[in-house]
Design an enzyme around this catalytic site. Structure first.
Site, short mmCIF file in Angstrom:
data_model
loop_
_atom_site.label_atom_id
_atom_site.label_comp_id
_atom_site.label_asym_id
_atom_site.label_seq_id
_atom_site.Cartn_x
_atom_site.Cartn_y
_atom_site.Cartn_z
N ARG A 43 13.92 -7.25 19.58
CA ARG A 43 13.18 -8.02 18.57
C ARG A 43 12.27 -7.15 17.70
O ARG A 43 11.67 -7.63 16.75
CB ARG A 43 12.39 -9.16 19.25
CG ARG A 43 11.75 -10.13 18.27
CD ARG A 43 11.19 -11.35 18.97
NE ARG A 43 10.40 -11.06 20.13
CZ ARG A 43 9.16 -10.55 20.11
NH1 ARG A 43 8.57 -10.28 18.95
NH2 ARG A 43 8.50 -10.32 21.23
N TYR A 97 22.97 -20.92 -2.58
CA TYR A 97 23.51 -21.48 -1.34
C TYR A 97 22.69 -22.70 -0.92
O TYR A 97 21.45 -22.67 -0.95
CB TYR A 97 23.49 -20.40 -0.25
CG TYR A 97 23.73 -20.96 1.13
CD1 TYR A 97 24.90 -21.65 1.43
CD2 TYR A 97 22.78 -20.81 2.13
CE1 TYR A 97 25.11 -22.19 2.69
CE2 TYR A 97 22.98 -21.35 3.40
CZ TYR A 97 24.15 -22.04 3.67
OH TYR A 97 24.35 -22.58 4.90
N ASP A 168 20.22 -12.64 -3.30
CA ASP A 168 21.26 -12.87 -2.30
C ASP A 168 22.54 -12.25 -2.86
O ASP A 168 23.10 -12.72 -3.85
CB ASP A 168 21.43 -14.38 -2.07
CG ASP A 168 22.40 -14.68 -0.93
OD1 ASP A 168 23.33 -13.89 -0.73
OD2 ASP A 168 22.23 -15.72 -0.26
N LYS A 193 29.65 -13.37 6.30
CA LYS A 193 30.70 -13.49 5.29
C LYS A 193 31.48 -12.17 5.15
O LYS A 193 32.17 -11.79 6.06
CB LYS A 193 30.07 -13.95 3.98
CG LYS A 193 29.13 -15.16 4.15
CD LYS A 193 29.88 -16.34 4.67
CE LYS A 193 29.12 -17.58 5.07
NZ LYS A 193 27.73 -17.68 5.23
C1 LIG Z 1 25.48 -17.07 -0.44
C2 LIG Z 1 25.02 -17.39 0.96
N1 LIG Z 1 23.81 -16.96 1.35
C3 LIG Z 1 23.34 -17.22 2.59
C4 LIG Z 1 24.07 -17.97 3.49
C5 LIG Z 1 23.50 -18.25 4.85
O1 LIG Z 1 24.08 -17.42 5.79
P1 LIG Z 1 24.23 -17.80 7.36
O2 LIG Z 1 25.14 -18.97 7.44
O3 LIG Z 1 24.75 -16.53 7.94
O4 LIG Z 1 22.86 -18.13 7.85
C6 LIG Z 1 25.33 -18.43 3.11
C7 LIG Z 1 26.14 -19.23 4.08
O5 LIG Z 1 27.09 -19.88 3.72
C8 LIG Z 1 25.82 -18.13 1.81
O6 LIG Z 1 27.02 -18.57 1.39
#
Ligand SMILES: Cc1ncc(COP(=O)(O)O)c(C=O)c1O
Length: 376
Positions: A43, A97, A168, A193
Site C-alpha cells: 500500500r 467515462y 484520462d 483496457k
Molecule cells: C475511459 C475510461 N476511464 C476510466 C475507466 C475506469 O476504469 P476501471 O473500470 O478500471 O476502474 C474506464 C472504464 O471503463 C474507461 O473507459
C-alpha cells in the site's frame, strides 16, 4: 528507445538467482526494514513488481514517476482527491467515462468540492475556469463519443492560471498519445483496457512529474487502492506486446470506420481517424495513431440495435474495452447506465449509440460479421 523496445525492455529485470528472462514475482506483503533505504509495503506503492511496471509505463508516457492502482477509478478518485480540497472548484469535461462523471456528480458535493461540467472546446474550458479552480480534467478521445480535446490548449490554460491539468488517456493508450509532452501534469489510465489488453485484469495508473506524483501518493496511501504482485506480473507481460497490439487495432479500426461510414444503414460514425470527424485535424496533430475505439448509430428504421447485437456471431456484446477480441456495447445500458436519461440526452448519448472496441482479429472477419448482422 522507441515504443516497441520500451514495451519489451523498460523496467523488466532478469532473475538474479536463475538468469530467467522474466521479472520474478515477489508476493511478499512483509519486507525487512532494518538498514533498508525505505519501508516497502504494497500500500506504499513501492514493491518490486509495482516498480517494474511503473518504470515501463513511465518510459512509454515520458513520465518521471507513477503509481499503480487496483482499478482505473481508484487512480481517478485518488488523483482528484489529492488536488481538490473542500471549497475548491474543478473544471471537468462532460463527455467522459460514465463512472468518472458519476463520481464527480454524486460525491464532490459531499466533500464540499464545486465543479463545472464543460464542453471540450478550448473556449468552453477557459470560460469555465474560476479564481478558485484547482483542477482541469479532460478525456480525449472521449468515452463514448470519441470527441477530441486540444490537449496542448488545455495544458496552456492550466499553466497560465496555475491550475493542475489531468487527462484520462485510456482510449489512446501510451502508444497513440503522450499528453505529458504536450504540457499536461498528470496522465491517468484504466489499465483494465489496452494496457492489460486481454480482458482478464483490473488496474489503473497515474503518471506525471515527481512533484505531482508525490502529492497523489500522499492521498493514495490513505485510500489504499494498491495493486497486488501477481496482477503486476500479468500487466508487465501484457505491456510487452502493447505497441504491437495497438498498431494492429489502429489499422483494423480505420478499416471498420470506413466501412461503417459508407453503410446505408448507419446514420453516424464517430472515429477521429475519419476526415469527416469535426476535430480530425487536432487528432492528427496530437496522436500518433487514431486508436481502436469507435462509436456509431444504426438507422433503427432499417435494423434495430437489439437485433443487430443479437445477430453478431463473433463480435461479442460485452462490457469493457481494449482487449484482443472485438467487443461491442450500448453505452446507455453499460458504461453510462448510472447517468440519468436526461444527463445522457444532454451529452448526446442516445439509446441507439453503439461503442465498438476493435480487437486484433483479421479485419475481414470482423467486417463480414458486422456486415451480416447489419443486413435486413
Ligand atoms: C475511459 C475510461 N476511464 C476510466 C475507466 C475506469 O476504469 P476501471 O473500470 O478500471 O476502474 C474506464 C472504464 O471503463 C474507461 O473507459
Amino acid at each position: 528507445m522507441q515504443k516497441n523496445t520500451q514495451c519489451v525492455h523498460s523496467g523488466s529485470r532478469i532473475d538474479p538467482a536463475t538468469g530467467g528472462l522474466n521479472t520474478p514475482v515477489y508476493p511478499s506483503s512483509a519486507f525487512r526494514y532494518l538498514d533498508m533505504a525505505e519501508n516497502v509495503y504494497p500500500r506504499y506503492y513501492n514493491t518490486p513488481n509495482q516498480k517494474t511496471v511503473v518504470e515501463k509505463l513511465c518510459d512509454l508516457e515520458g513520465a518521471e514517476g507513477g503509481i499503480l492502482f487496483s482499478s482505473g477509478m481508484a487512480a481517478i478518485s485518488a488523483m482528484m482527491l489529492a488536488f481538490l480540497n473542500s471549497g475548491d472548484h474543478a473544471v471537468i469535461q462532460k463527455d467522459i467515462y460514465g463512472g468518472t462523471h458519476h463520481f464527480v456528480s454524486a460525491d464532490f458535493k459531499r466533500f464540499g468540492i464545486e465543479f463545472t461540467f464543460t464542453g471540450n472546446s478550448t473556449q468552453e474550458i477557459e470560460a469555465a475556469v474560476r479564481p478558485d479552480t484547482r483542477l482541469i480534467y479532460i478525456e480525449t478521445p472521449s468515452n463514448p463519443l470519441l470527441m477530441i480535446t486540444d490537449i496542448q490548449a488545455a495544458a496552456d490554460i492550466g499553466r497560465r492560471r496555475g491550475i493542475v491539468t489531468a487527462i484520462d488517456n485510456t482510449f489512446a493508450s501510451p502508444i497513440n498519445q503522450n499528453p505529458l509532452g504536450l504540457g499536461i501534469d498528470v496522465v491517468i489510465h484504466s489499465g483494465t483496457k489496452y494496457i492489460g489488453g486481454h480482458s482478464d485484469l483490473c488496474c489503473g495508473a497515474a503518471l506525471g512529474r515527481a512533484k505531482e506524483i508525490t502529492r497523489i501518493k500522499r492521498t493514495a496511501v490513505n485510500l489504499g487502492g494498491s495493486l497486488n504482485a501477481l496482477t503486476c506480473y500479468l500487466l508487465e507481460r501484457s505491456l510487452k506486446t502493447l505497441a504491437v497490439r495497438v498498431e494492429r487495432q489502429n489499422a483494423n479500426a480505420m478499416a471498420i470506420a470506413e466501412f461503417l461510414a459508407r453503410h446505408p444503414f448507419v446514420r453516424r460514425v464517430n472515429y477521429p481517424g475519419l476526415e469527416s470527424h469535426p476535430a480530425h485535424a487536432i487528432a492528427r496533430r496530437q496522436m500518433w495513431g487514431f486508436g481502436g475505439m469507435l462509436s456509431f448509430e444504426v438507422d433503427e428504421r432499417q435494423v434495430t440495435c437489439d437485433r443487430f447485437l443479437r445477430r453478431l456471431k463473433m463480435v461479442t456484446p460485452a462490457l469493457s474495452l481494449g482487449g484482443v477480441e472485438t467487443i461491442i456495447c450500448a453505452p446507455a445500458a453499460t458504461s453510462h447506465a448510472k447517468l440519468t436519461p436526461a444527463e445522457r440526452a444532454q451529452l448526446g448519448i442516445s439509446e441507439g449509440l453503439l461503442r465498438l472496441s476493435v480487437g486484433i482479429e483479421d479485419a475481414e472477419d470482423i467486417l463480414s460479421d458486422i456486415a451480416q448482422a447489419l443486413s435486413r
